[in-house]
Design a protein around this motif. Structure first.
Motif, PDB file in Angstrom:
ATOM      1  N   ASP A  70       0.895  -1.162  -0.091  1.00  0.00           N
ATOM      2  CA  ASP A  70       0.024  -0.191   0.123  1.00  0.00           C
ATOM      3  C   ASP A  70       0.899   1.225   0.197  1.00  0.00           C
ATOM      4  O   ASP A  70       0.656   2.315  -0.837  1.00  0.00           O
ATOM      5  CB  ASP A  70      -0.908  -0.011   1.323  1.00  0.00           C
ATOM      6  CG  ASP A  70      -1.853   1.008   1.371  1.00  0.00           C
ATOM      7  OD1 ASP A  70      -2.280   1.688   0.206  1.00  0.00           O
ATOM      8  OD2 ASP A  70      -2.441   1.480   2.256  1.00  0.00           O
ATOM      9  N   TYR A  77      -5.003   2.687  -2.897  1.00  0.00           N
ATOM     10  CA  TYR A  77      -6.223   2.936  -2.118  1.00  0.00           C
ATOM     11  C   TYR A  77      -7.119   3.904  -2.847  1.00  0.00           C
ATOM     12  O   TYR A  77      -6.619   5.267  -3.271  1.00  0.00           O
ATOM     13  CB  TYR A  77      -6.199   3.484  -0.783  1.00  0.00           C
ATOM     14  CG  TYR A  77      -7.471   3.603   0.153  1.00  0.00           C
ATOM     15  CD1 TYR A  77      -7.773   2.623   0.681  1.00  0.00           C
ATOM     16  CD2 TYR A  77      -8.104   4.942  -0.080  1.00  0.00           C
ATOM     17  CE1 TYR A  77      -9.147   2.889   1.638  1.00  0.00           C
ATOM     18  CE2 TYR A  77      -8.974   4.978   0.861  1.00  0.00           C
ATOM     19  CZ  TYR A  77      -9.679   3.978   1.537  1.00  0.00           C
ATOM     20  OH  TYR A  77     -10.682   4.202   2.212  1.00  0.00           O
ATOM     21  N   ASP A  78      -8.344   3.705  -2.981  1.00  0.00           N
ATOM     22  CA  ASP A  78      -9.318   4.562  -3.758  1.00  0.00           C
ATOM     23  C   ASP A  78     -10.784   4.415  -3.150  1.00  0.00           C
ATOM     24  O   ASP A  78     -11.347   3.118  -3.081  1.00  0.00           O
ATOM     25  CB  ASP A  78      -9.275   4.513  -5.053  1.00  0.00           C
ATOM     26  CG  ASP A  78     -10.147   5.438  -5.681  1.00  0.00           C
ATOM     27  OD1 ASP A  78     -10.987   6.366  -5.067  1.00  0.00           O
ATOM     28  OD2 ASP A  78      -9.942   6.035  -6.817  1.00  0.00           O
ATOM     29  N   SER A  79     -11.238   5.458  -2.381  1.00  0.00           N
ATOM     30  CA  SER A  79     -12.506   5.251  -1.917  1.00  0.00           C
ATOM     31  C   SER A  79     -13.514   4.929  -2.745  1.00  0.00           C
ATOM     32  O   SER A  79     -14.768   4.311  -2.536  1.00  0.00           O
ATOM     33  CB  SER A  79     -12.989   6.686  -1.142  1.00  0.00           C
ATOM     34  OG  SER A  79     -12.113   6.945  -0.319  1.00  0.00           O
ATOM     35  N   ALA A  84     -13.677  -0.334  -0.041  1.00  0.00           N
ATOM     36  CA  ALA A  84     -12.568   0.584   0.570  1.00  0.00           C
ATOM     37  C   ALA A  84     -13.378   1.626   1.415  1.00  0.00           C
ATOM     38  O   ALA A  84     -14.408   2.193   1.285  1.00  0.00           O
ATOM     39  CB  ALA A  84     -11.935   1.309  -0.352  1.00  0.00           C
ATOM     40  N   PRO A  87      -9.805   4.624   6.657  1.00  0.00           N
ATOM     41  CA  PRO A  87      -8.988   5.811   6.464  1.00  0.00           C
ATOM     42  C   PRO A  87      -7.403   5.532   6.540  1.00  0.00           C
ATOM     43  O   PRO A  87      -6.461   6.066   6.105  1.00  0.00           O
ATOM     44  CB  PRO A  87      -9.243   6.718   7.550  1.00  0.00           C
ATOM     45  CG  PRO A  87     -10.673   6.331   7.816  1.00  0.00           C
ATOM     46  CD  PRO A  87     -10.645   4.976   7.568  1.00  0.00           C
ATOM     47  N   GLN A  90      -5.718   4.721   3.584  1.00  0.00           N
ATOM     48  CA  GLN A  90      -5.718   6.111   2.651  1.00  0.00           C
ATOM     49  C   GLN A  90      -4.485   6.602   3.194  1.00  0.00           C
ATOM     50  O   GLN A  90      -3.634   6.938   2.087  1.00  0.00           O
ATOM     51  CB  GLN A  90      -6.776   6.876   2.773  1.00  0.00           C
ATOM     52  CG  GLN A  90      -6.559   8.039   1.685  1.00  0.00           C
ATOM     53  CD  GLN A  90      -8.081   8.858   1.902  1.00  0.00           C
ATOM     54  OE1 GLN A  90      -8.671   8.987   2.864  1.00  0.00           O
ATOM     55  NE2 GLN A  90      -8.544   9.393   0.863  1.00  0.00           N
ATOM     56  N   GLU A  91      -4.240   6.934   4.524  1.00  0.00           N
ATOM     57  CA  GLU A  91      -3.043   7.440   5.086  1.00  0.00           C
ATOM     58  C   GLU A  91      -1.594   6.662   4.483  1.00  0.00           C
ATOM     59  O   GLU A  91      -0.716   7.427   4.238  1.00  0.00           O
ATOM     60  CB  GLU A  91      -2.924   7.345   6.418  1.00  0.00           C
ATOM     61  CG  GLU A  91      -3.908   8.331   7.241  1.00  0.00           C
ATOM     62  CD  GLU A  91      -3.992   8.075   8.692  1.00  0.00           C
ATOM     63  OE1 GLU A  91      -2.994   7.638   9.295  1.00  0.00           O
ATOM     64  OE2 GLU A  91      -4.923   8.465   9.451  1.00  0.00           O
ATOM     65  N   ASP A  93      -1.298   4.882   1.744  1.00  0.00           N
ATOM     66  CA  ASP A  93      -1.414   5.010   0.437  1.00  0.00           C
ATOM     67  C   ASP A  93      -0.562   6.473  -0.068  1.00  0.00           C
ATOM     68  O   ASP A  93       0.145   6.461  -0.907  1.00  0.00           O
ATOM     69  CB  ASP A  93      -2.632   5.021  -0.269  1.00  0.00           C
ATOM     70  CG  ASP A  93      -2.308   4.869  -1.887  1.00  0.00           C
ATOM     71  OD1 ASP A  93      -1.699   4.165  -2.232  1.00  0.00           O
ATOM     72  OD2 ASP A  93      -3.137   5.719  -2.538  1.00  0.00           O
ATOM     73  N   GLN A 257     -10.300  -3.234  -0.296  1.00  0.00           N
ATOM     74  CA  GLN A 257      -9.865  -2.004   0.365  1.00  0.00           C
ATOM     75  C   GLN A 257      -8.675  -1.506  -0.486  1.00  0.00           C
ATOM     76  O   GLN A 257      -8.457  -0.328  -0.579  1.00  0.00           O
ATOM     77  CB  GLN A 257      -9.448  -2.077   1.602  1.00  0.00           C
ATOM     78  CG  GLN A 257     -10.455  -2.514   2.722  1.00  0.00           C
ATOM     79  CD  GLN A 257     -11.108  -1.530   3.500  1.00  0.00           C
ATOM     80  OE1 GLN A 257     -11.154  -0.191   3.425  1.00  0.00           O
ATOM     81  NE2 GLN A 257     -11.780  -2.080   4.737  1.00  0.00           N
TER      82      GLN A 257
ATOM     83  N   SER B 848      -7.404  15.521  -1.086  1.00  0.00           N
ATOM     84  CA  SER B 848      -7.828  14.228  -0.386  1.00  0.00           C
ATOM     85  C   SER B 848      -9.041  14.333   0.318  1.00  0.00           C
ATOM     86  O   SER B 848     -10.047  13.499   0.646  1.00  0.00           O
ATOM     87  CB  SER B 848      -6.594  13.635   0.357  1.00  0.00           C
ATOM     88  OG  SER B 848      -6.392  14.613   1.429  1.00  0.00           O
ATOM     89  N   TRP B 851     -12.347  14.941  -1.790  1.00  0.00           N
ATOM     90  CA  TRP B 851     -11.953  13.969  -2.973  1.00  0.00           C
ATOM     91  C   TRP B 851     -13.357  13.535  -3.443  1.00  0.00           C
ATOM     92  O   TRP B 851     -13.683  13.446  -4.597  1.00  0.00           O
ATOM     93  CB  TRP B 851     -11.313  12.918  -2.840  1.00  0.00           C
ATOM     94  CG  TRP B 851     -11.339  11.886  -3.861  1.00  0.00           C
ATOM     95  CD1 TRP B 851     -11.877  10.534  -3.972  1.00  0.00           C
ATOM     96  CD2 TRP B 851     -10.585  11.820  -5.007  1.00  0.00           C
ATOM     97  NE1 TRP B 851     -11.374   9.754  -5.092  1.00  0.00           N
ATOM     98  CE2 TRP B 851     -10.646  10.857  -5.674  1.00  0.00           C
ATOM     99  CE3 TRP B 851      -9.444  12.885  -5.550  1.00  0.00           C
ATOM    100  CZ2 TRP B 851      -9.851  10.433  -6.979  1.00  0.00           C
ATOM    101  CZ3 TRP B 851      -8.988  12.551  -6.502  1.00  0.00           C
ATOM    102  CH2 TRP B 851      -9.153  11.337  -7.504  1.00  0.00           C
TER     103      TRP B 851
END
Lengths: 404, 974
Positions: A70, A77-79, A84, A87, A90-91, A93, A257, B848, B851
């Motif tokens: 990651d 990571y993409d919401s 996914a 958080p 995401q941090e 990534d 995720q 971010s 987004w």
């Protein structure tokens, strides 16, 4: 006299009642789901303790390879990925990792336990009488080998600051990566004393990898030459349905995720045979209008899928790289093509370090190699200031008196 | 001299023998002193005999007695002050007119003041709260115990953790006791310490189920609550959060309708109602608000309750059967409960009385998936602008979570009085429950993290036994100085076993037994066996019926492992003074009592906290290997909580009463888990040490007024106001302990305080462009999820004789809730206001933070540096979803909690003697959670994502709102 007798009767009755209460409350069923430490100090329990070390290793390596993927450019990571929502991923990534990132925290704690279990196995084995030499060797090899592996993980994957790799052992001061690699190598070398033939080659491969990551190419070449060879089974971490592979639940069939970088799809488009070693499948987007489709790894399709954590193919690629770096004696192109052939891929005509970098990207896909490779090959993909290691966690910083 | 004495005695005996003995016929009428209404069912008996009767339906009584001179005739009636008449056999006793005075505030009723201590409330030395349950269950319907108690007594907060029917709830008594434990009081039903767990089994997000959900509130006669160590010290360890004592309905003598002998009273109630969504999501809150509102349904409620009571002076019985079916406001949530109860009181002779209680319930419950979960309705309709991204609605509907619980609670109590003033009590009680959970993800529906379904089975058996034995002797130390000495023991034993099994990989949805799953995924079991035993001694003194003193001590033993954990001593002392008996107190004070009490109690460590290293077997691909399970401390001992309380009770001008209690608690030796550095490898658990401390204080008050009381009208009002505060004073240097990274246990802060980083505003670059929020340098306090001030106002108004109106309002001040339900969707682009700001600042879709805020070119971009831009940026920073503090909100509230209206046809029926079969018909309507006034902008202030026992508090994350409930009911009295 009667009064004295009555007082005595009452007194002794009370004493008996107190005593009876104390006995009563301690008369309970024994525990069935846990055992006190001292009861494991027995030869008959040694296999159980050995399995504990390996179990903990499997708890570490899957999450470590996934989270380092990651942080590297291997995973994204993409919401918008359906599934996914963490958080913490995401941090990682983005390389903007909070010190209390829960995903890293879990991994860091597990790694600490792995190191402790391994070292404790050595201590325990040496503190009891073991009549079965094979069992004793197995215990000491396991303790030393995985103790070395834990130290290697600290050195290669964790850091005190975004660009300062290293780890900590047992509440001690911070140990920079270079020193931690040495500690890992010491452990691996001690393990060799108790290793059988396969374990010897395996350990040599890991020593080679450690030297390679440390930048000691000559030593790396020496051990790589004595490492795993074509025909050797891969060294795997084993997983099961009820201790499932982390990849499956966070970046796989269970839930996505984390997807894989689109270049892995491009690799396969460019050469469909790459699908023999890069196993990916499509995975849906929440909002297809933004990005219609993503890809996820399918290297570990089941909860119990094992992870190849050391292979002869990696050993070959290390030897090839070391040759290109002027330290090895093998033919780099042959070594690479031997690896490619094992997957039914056409031979390459030439190799250089860039080719090695790409071949490692493909060959060691989802095994945790990409993060140290990006650093080693100076291919770092995130902006300056981003974490290049997984951070030593806030818990460590809070509770360790040797860390500010 | 001796001869004279013998002669005198002899003559006196001869005189006695020659006295006439009369067999008298005592008759009379018992009425209410104020209204003149006859009192039916009042107890009338000759003191110190078994001779007695009850008044008939018209208030008349008649009994025969071989009277010898003077004798005492005693009248007792629930809600009235006891009356004792000294009569003489030669008096005219055939037409007594007895007028009983109502005990408006029940101050003469006997209350429990300790483990085996009972006294009337007007001389009790500790604060005891009492809920006359029957008066509430007559007026409305309650799903469970929590609803019945909430708002009715001072010093107690009770909160549901969600709107799930059958869901968990938590007590918060005074300031929450000490630092340890789960803050829950001990709960006894008819002397049986019962299981008050939140059972989770296989989770459905965050909520467990209450082990108290299978208790029928309609069986409860009254509830008494001792609120802290000052009152509950003799209950020993774990009594630090108080003790709730529930007494179920007992049998009573019922006059027969024909006036001959005793009869039977049968009550039947039919109830029909529904649960409905209480809060509607608005278009300004979530883009997906329509989908979110569409998930709710109206959940029907039906209940049939029948009870019978009757008996003789030797044997009294109460029996009931209750069937309640209730659906929640989401598909998949229901509770069906069937319960039966039989209570018997027997008096075989003057020396022995026997009390038997037993209830058996069969309950079926089902939970919906919500909270921190991707399978639930709320998670799939509130998180994203496009609903059902994780799980489609057909898959959600198909989820099953069925729980079947069988439970028996029974007790037997014998009181033996071998000689006058000496009572020996022996009681044994059992609470035995079996819980089976069946959870299913059908194989033909898609679920993230699953392929081809999942089936899980969870079994829980819980058995607990309570044994009590005590002896009390009352005696005169000297004239006017009464004393009683009591010695006893209480033993508690609990066995709890659980087992669970999960299989996955079903090839067909048509066969769902666990054997059809290809792989067994999760399997486990647990076993707990623990015992507590306590020996206690209590000495009481009463001087001229004005001064009351009690001293007590308990020595406690427990199965907890550790050097010092198993044995500990808790003392207590209390004193009460009846000031109203002094002349200087104005005569309008009918009662004025002050009291002070001190007591200590504790919280036991975990049963394994004293074991330094525990290893368990962890299944893996290698087989089961040894991994650390827990790290303990052999020196651990219980937390000790010391409490002093002082207060008063007063009644004045007959119709008004007030009570007030101030308390202060000190927790010492609190157990704090110290975390080792992860690099040591010792992170399986924190290591417990007795290094913590906490101080808390507060007050609780209650005003009651009955300004109107006549035959046709009665107005009864009650006003409760409580205040509590606490502070963790010592953590022994341990790091703060966080739950959900927002609730903290930290020195110098109240327990559970919200403590996180604060967004102080927006920051800009030189060109005026927004660069991000300005964050506080360190975490700051955001307030507490436990309110400082709580209170309630209740009103009972009987008008036109047979109409009854009841209303209960309650409130909380100093209350915060973390609205994570708002925060998370903001991050995912489902907050319209945030999206608009992101577009105005031109950061939608390209940072971010913004987004998922969809780019909307129709929204005018603001010019960086302009006042509008700055204002929008400030607002945007305060909505930045990365910072929890932005979403911790004021959640003070005022709720119209309960309201009901009923009408009794009793008088109308009385006009038609041919319908004598039916004594009364009552029709009623009631509602619950009718209106909430609050600034909180989430669905409900009374929810918690982690259920009712977690360290997380006041966190609203996709947690189901509590519903509004409406009921109609019909009650028949036969």
């Amino acid at each position: 006299m009667k009064r004295i007798s009555l007082i005595l009767v009452l007194f002794f009755s009370a004493i008996m009642l107190f005593h009876a209460c104390e006995n009563y409350v301690t008369d309970i069923d024994p525990l069935i789901d846990a055992v006190e430490d001292a009861r494991l100090n027995n030869e008959s329990q040694l296999n159980f303790v050995i399995k504990g070390v390996k179990t903990q290793y499997s708890e570490v390596i899957d999450a470590l390879s996934c989270l380092s993927g990651d942080l590297s450019d291997e995973l994204l990571y993409d919401s918008n990925l359906k599934g996914a929502s963490f958080p913490s991923f995401q941090e990682i990534d983005l390389g903007e990792i909070q010190l209390d990132n829960t995903s890293v925290q879990g991994l860091y704690n597990n790694l600490g336990e792995m190191r402790f279990f391994a070292d404790d196995l050595v201590r325990r084995t040496n503190s009891i009488t073991v009549t079965d030499d094979a069992l004793k060797n197995s215990a000491l090899f396991t303790g030393k080998f995985f103790g070395g592996m834990a130290r290697f993980f600290y050195a290669a994957y964790f850091g005190l600051n975004p660009d300062q790799g290293g780890g900590i052992i047992d509440d001690g001061p911070f140990i920079p990566s270079a020193d931690m690699y040495d500690l890992a190598i010491d452990k691996f070398k001690e393990a060799l004393t108790y290793a059988n033939d396969y374990d010897t080659r395996l350990t040599n491969t890991l020593i080679a990898r450690t030297y390679l990551y440390k930048g000691d190419y000559n030593s790396a070449a020496t051990y790589a030459d004595a490492g795993l060879v074509n025909g050797d089974a891969p060294f795997q971490s084993l997983h099961s349905v009820d201790a499932d592979n982390y990849w499956w639940g966070f970046a796989g069939a269970g839930r996505v995720q984390l997807g894989v970088d689109f270049r892995f799809h491009d690799y396969i488009v460019a050469d469909p045979n790459e699908a023999n070693r890069i196993k990916i499948v499509e995975t849906p987007a929440l909002n297809p209008a933004t990005i219609p489709v993503y890809y996820r790894q399918d290297m570990y399709p089941e909860q119990s899928s094992p992870i190849n954590t050391a292979t002869w193919q990696e050993n070959n690629l290390m030897k090839a790289e070391l040759t290109l770096r002027g330290a090895g004696s093998g033919n780099a192109l042959d070594l690479v093509n031997e690896v490619r052939t094992s997957h039914g891929l056409a031979n390459l005509a030439a190799v250089d370090l860039d080719v090695i970098y790409t071949e490692r990207d493909k060959e060691l896909f989802t095994t945790g190699a990409r993060l140290p490779d990006e650093r080693r090959f100076n291919k770092w993909h995130l902006p300056a200031g981003a974490w290049m290691f997984l951070p030593i966690t806030q818990d460590e910083r809070n509770n360790n008196p040797n860390i500010d | 001299m001796r001869k004279k004495f013998v002669l005198t005695i002899g003559l006196f005996l001869v005189f006695l023998l020659t006295l006439p003995v009369f067999s008298v016929d005592i008759k009379g009428l018992v009425t209410d002193q104020k209204t003149g209404e006859p009192l039916s069912g009042a107890n009338v008996f000759i003191q110190d005999t078994n001779i007695g009767t009850t008044t008939d339906r018209d208030g008349y009584f008649s009994l025969y007695y071989d009277a010898e001179g003077n004798f005492n005739l005693i009248f007792n009636y629930v809600g009235y002050k006891a009356l004792t008449l000294t009569l003489n056999s030669q008096d005219k006793l055939s037409a007594l007119a007895i007028k009983m005075k109502e005990d408006i505030f029940r101050s003469e009723e006997i209350v429990t003041t300790g483990i085996a201590s009972r006294t009337s409330k007007d001389i009790a030395e500790v604060s005891v709260s009492r809920v006359a349950a029957e008066s509430y269950t007559d007026a409305t319907s309650y799903q469970d115990l929590s609803q019945l108690v909430a708002g009715k007594v001072s010093g107690i907060q009770i909160k549901p953790s969600s709107g799930n029917v059958g869901g968990g709830f938590s007590f918060y008594v005074r300031s929450g006791g000490g630092l340890n434990g789960n803050e829950q009081p001990l709960i006894f039903i008819d002397g049986v310490r019962i299981d008050n767990s939140e059972v989770v089994g296989y989770g459905t997000g965050g909520q467990g189920m209450s082990a108290l959900a299978d208790l029928n509130p309609d069986d409860i006669e009254n509830i008494e609550i001792l609120k802290g160590p000052a009152g509950a010290a003799t209950y020993g360890a774990n009594g630090s959060n108080g003790v709730v004592l529930i007494t179920t309905k007992r049998g009573r003598i019922v006059p027969s309708k024909d006036g001959k002998g005793n009869g039977i009273a049968i009550n039947y109630r039919y109830l029909s109602g529904w649960n409905e969504q209480s809060y509607e999501y608005g278009k300004n809150e979530f883009l997906s608000y329509k989908d979110a509102n569409n998930i709710f349904r109206t959940g029907p409620i039906t209940q049939n309750t029948i009870s019978a009571t009757g008996g003789t002076s030797y044997l009294k019985y109460f029996a009931s059967f209750d069937k309640r079916n209730e659906d929640g406001i989401l598909v998949g949530n229901y509770l069906n409960r069937n319960s039966v109860r039989m209570n018997i009181n027997a008096f075989p002779n003057e020396k022995i009385s026997l009390r038997l209680s037993g209830s058996y319930s069969i309950t079926e419950m089902s939970r919906p998936w919500n909270d921190n979960n991707i399978y639930g309705y709320l998670g799939n309709t509130l998180l994203w602008p496009n609903s059902y991204g994780y799980t489609d609605s057909a898959s959600i509907v198909a989820l099953q979570d069925r729980n079947d619980i069988n439970r028996f609670i029974g007790s037997a109590n014998i009181t033996y009085t071998p000689i006058k003033n000496l009572d020996a009590n022996f009681a044994i009680g059992v609470d035995n429950s079996n819980w089976r959970q069946d959870q299913l993800f059908p194989a033909d529906k898609p679920y993230l993290l699953l392929s081809n379904g999942r089936r899980s089975i969870y079994n829980r058996q819980n058995r607990q036994f309570t044994y009590d034995f005590n002896v009390r002797y009352k005696y005169n130390v000297m004239p006017d100085l009464m004393a009683s000495s009591m010695f006893g023991t209480q033993i508690f034993e609990r066995k709890n076993t659980t087992s669970n099994l999960t299989a996955e990989g079903f090839d067909t949805e048509l066969i769902t037994d666990i054997n059809a799953g290809a792989e067994f995924k999760d399997k486990d079991e647990s076993k707990f066996h623990g015992k507590d035993a306590g020996i206690f001694f209590e000495q009481t003194f009463s001087y001229i019926n004005q001064y009351y003193l009690t001293l007590g001590v308990r020595k406690d033993y427990a199965s907890t492992i550790g050097d010092k954990a198993p044995s500990i001593i808790y003392p207590k002392a209390s004193f009460a003074l009846r000031l109203d008996k002094y002349d200087f107190i104005p005569s309008f004070f009918n009662l004025f009592k002050t009291r002070v009490a001190y007591g200590e109690s504790g919280v036991l460590p975990g049963s394994r906290d004293g074991i330094p290293f525990l290893w368990r077997a962890q299944p893996s691909g290698y087989g089961a290997g040894a991994v650390l399970s827990a790290i303990g401390n052999g020196k651990i001992e219980p937390e000790r909580i010391k409490e002093i309380e002082l207060g008063f009770e007063t009644e004045f001008f007959t119709n008004y009463s007030a009570e007030f209690t101030y308390y202060r608690q000190y927790a010492v030796n609190s157990i704090v888990g110290q975390n080792e550095s992860p690099s040591t490898g010792l992170t399986a658990s924190s290591i417990p040490f007795n290094i913590g401390g906490m101080e808390s204080s507060g007050w609780e008050s209650r005003l009651q007024a009955v300004p109107i009381r006549s035959r046709d009208y009665e107005l009864n009002m009650s006003f409760i106001w409580n205040y509590q505060e606490n502070k963790v004073t010592d953590m022994g240097g341990a790091q703060p302990i966080y739950s959900w990274d927002v609730n903290v246990i930290k020195e110098d802060l109240p327990k559970h305080e919200f403590y996180t980083w604060k967004v102080e505003g927006a920051e800009f670059d030189a060109n005026g462009n927004y660069t991000g929020p300005k964050i506080s340098d360190d975490r700051v306090s955001f307030g507490n999820p436990i309110p400082n001030h709580t209170g309630s106002f209740s009103l009972n108004f009987r008008f036109l004789k047979n109409f009854k109106f009841y209303a209960l309002l309650d409130w909380a001040l100093g209350h915060k809730v973390f609205n994570y339900t708002k925060q998370f969707p903001t991050r995912l682009g489902n907050n319209p206001e945030f999206n608009k700001l992101a577009n105005q600042l031109d950061v939608a879709g390209n940072t971010s933070v913004g987004w998922f805020a969809e780019v909307d070119t129709n929204i005018t971009r603001l010019a960086p540096g302009s006042a509008e831009y700055k204002a929008a940026a400030e607002k945007y920073a305060k909505m930045d979803w990365r910072y929890d503090g932005n979403y911790i909100q004021d959640a003070d509230y005022l709720k119209i909690r309960e309201i009901s209206l009923s009408y009794s046809f009793k008088d109308i029926l009385a006009k038609y003697p041919s319908y004598q079969l039916v004594d009364d018909v009552i029709l009623g309507i009631s509602a619950r959670n009718l209106v909430t006034f609050t600034k909180y902008d989430g669905a409900d202030v009374e929810v918690n994502v982690g259920g009712s026992r977690s360290g997380a508090r006041g966190i609203d994350f996709l947690t189901l709102q509590n519903p509004t409930v409406y009921n109609f009911w019909l009650r028949l009295a036969l």
